[in-house]
Scaffold this active site. Structure first.
Site, PDB file in Angstrom:
ATOM      1  N   GLU A  45      42.312 -16.540  78.840  1.00 26.73           N
ATOM      2  CA  GLU A  45      41.698 -17.134  79.874  1.00 26.73           C
ATOM      3  C   GLU A  45      41.995 -16.391  81.288  1.00 26.73           C
ATOM      4  O   GLU A  45      41.059 -15.931  82.073  1.00 26.73           O
ATOM      5  CB  GLU A  45      41.741 -18.561  80.057  1.00 26.73           C
ATOM      6  CG  GLU A  45      40.968 -19.032  81.206  1.00 26.73           C
ATOM      7  CD  GLU A  45      41.696 -20.515  81.632  1.00 26.73           C
ATOM      8  OE1 GLU A  45      41.351 -20.773  82.823  1.00 26.73           O
ATOM      9  OE2 GLU A  45      42.509 -21.164  81.216  1.00 26.73           O
ATOM     10  N   ASP A  53      39.133 -14.094  83.306  1.00 23.94           N
ATOM     11  CA  ASP A  53      38.632 -14.304  84.741  1.00 23.94           C
ATOM     12  C   ASP A  53      38.637 -13.270  85.436  1.00 23.94           C
ATOM     13  O   ASP A  53      37.524 -12.880  86.168  1.00 23.94           O
ATOM     14  CB  ASP A  53      39.615 -15.516  85.166  1.00 23.94           C
ATOM     15  CG  ASP A  53      39.438 -15.862  86.573  1.00 23.94           C
ATOM     16  OD1 ASP A  53      38.262 -16.248  86.727  1.00 23.94           O
ATOM     17  OD2 ASP A  53      40.187 -15.239  87.533  1.00 23.94           O
ATOM     18  N   ASP A  90      36.711 -22.748  80.283  1.00 22.71           N
ATOM     19  CA  ASP A  90      38.053 -21.954  80.053  1.00 22.71           C
ATOM     20  C   ASP A  90      37.800 -20.934  78.740  1.00 22.71           C
ATOM     21  O   ASP A  90      38.269 -19.771  78.790  1.00 22.71           O
ATOM     22  CB  ASP A  90      39.233 -23.071  80.101  1.00 22.71           C
ATOM     23  CG  ASP A  90      39.645 -23.502  81.276  1.00 22.71           C
ATOM     24  OD1 ASP A  90      39.199 -23.008  82.318  1.00 22.71           O
ATOM     25  OD2 ASP A  90      40.401 -24.325  81.158  1.00 22.71           O
ATOM     26  N   GLU A 141      35.975 -17.741  79.327  1.00 24.66           N
ATOM     27  CA  GLU A 141      36.654 -16.656  79.985  1.00 24.66           C
ATOM     28  C   GLU A 141      37.702 -16.288  78.792  1.00 24.66           C
ATOM     29  O   GLU A 141      37.959 -15.057  78.702  1.00 24.66           O
ATOM     30  CB  GLU A 141      37.610 -17.340  81.042  1.00 24.66           C
ATOM     31  CG  GLU A 141      36.582 -17.547  82.278  1.00 24.66           C
ATOM     32  CD  GLU A 141      37.531 -18.103  83.379  1.00 24.66           C
ATOM     33  OE1 GLU A 141      36.976 -17.588  84.712  1.00 24.66           O
ATOM     34  OE2 GLU A 141      38.258 -18.709  83.319  1.00 24.66           O
TER      35      GLU A 141
END
Length: 222
Positions: free
Chosen positions: A41, A45, A113, A116
């Protein structure tokens, strides 16, 4: 997951990466799995920020400030949640029993989440060019269709107000409660050391957005 891979038009090499990307910490702890999606994650991002920035730079002839606001709108938690729903990612999430009973696989913060983490897995497995193509196909239509601009980035709006009035802006996490898989965060936002807003949510990012929204409401009524 084959249906998802077909939808994304990718041919994975390392399936284990995707299994990790869909494993919530509650599942990893309960099944002694060893790994959850959090590291992927973190990576996803950064990939999302870069790809969206690249898209806006090349496709939109707007100022840096406008690009910043646009990017924030399409990488915020609400946006990631919508992308996850479009891909039906809740079908693939692995959560622990308690999280399952509380509807964890449908929670906004977890779905955001997971999106990502999936992008992080694609980046590691297939490289930047492939993940860029995947993300462009997902995010591009939202950016290009004015009817799909339904994400509100209150933090950017508040930042713009503060910059105009040359005041300081700070977010402060004042409370954190609940087990690791079901936390609740409380954040306040201060302008020139005066508290203007308070927000509560299941993620730090969302609690900050809620605090900013609260502050903007108060400023509008001044």
């Amino acid at each position: 997951m084959n249906e998802l891979f077909q939808k994304l038009k990718i041919k994975p090499k390392n399936i284990n990466l995707y299994e990790i990307a869909f494993s919530h910490s509650s599942y990893a702890n309960e099944h002694k799995y060893g790994k959850d999606y959090e590291r992927l994650e973190f990576l996803g991002d950064a990939v999302l920020e870069l790809v969206s920035s690249d898209y806006l730079y090349n496709k939109k002839d707007v100022s840096e400030g406008e690009m910043t606001k646009l990017r924030a709108s399409y990488v915020c938690e609400n946006a990631l949640y919508e992308y996850s729903k479009d891909l039906d990612l809740s079908k693939y999430i692995r959560v622990g029993r308690g999280e399952e009973e509380s509807g964890g696989r449908f929670k906004k913060v977890i779905l955001a989440d997971i999106f990502e983490a999936l992008m992080g897995a694609i980046y590691i497995d297939l490289g930047f060019d492939i993940v860029k193509k995947v993300l462009t196909n997902i995010i591009g239509p939202y950016i290009e269709d004015p009817n799909k601009v339904f994400f509100s980035d209150y933090k950017s709006a508040l930042q713009e107000y503060v910059q105009t009035s040359k005041k300081s802006l700070n977010y402060e996490l004042i409370d954190e409660q609940g087990p690791s898989h079901n936390k609740e965060f409380t954040t306040i936002v201060k302008i020139d050391d005066i508290t203007y807003g308070k927000g509560i949510a299941s993620s730090k990012k969302e609690s900050e957005q809620n605090a900013a929204r609260d502050a903007l409401k108060k400023l509008a009524n001044k």
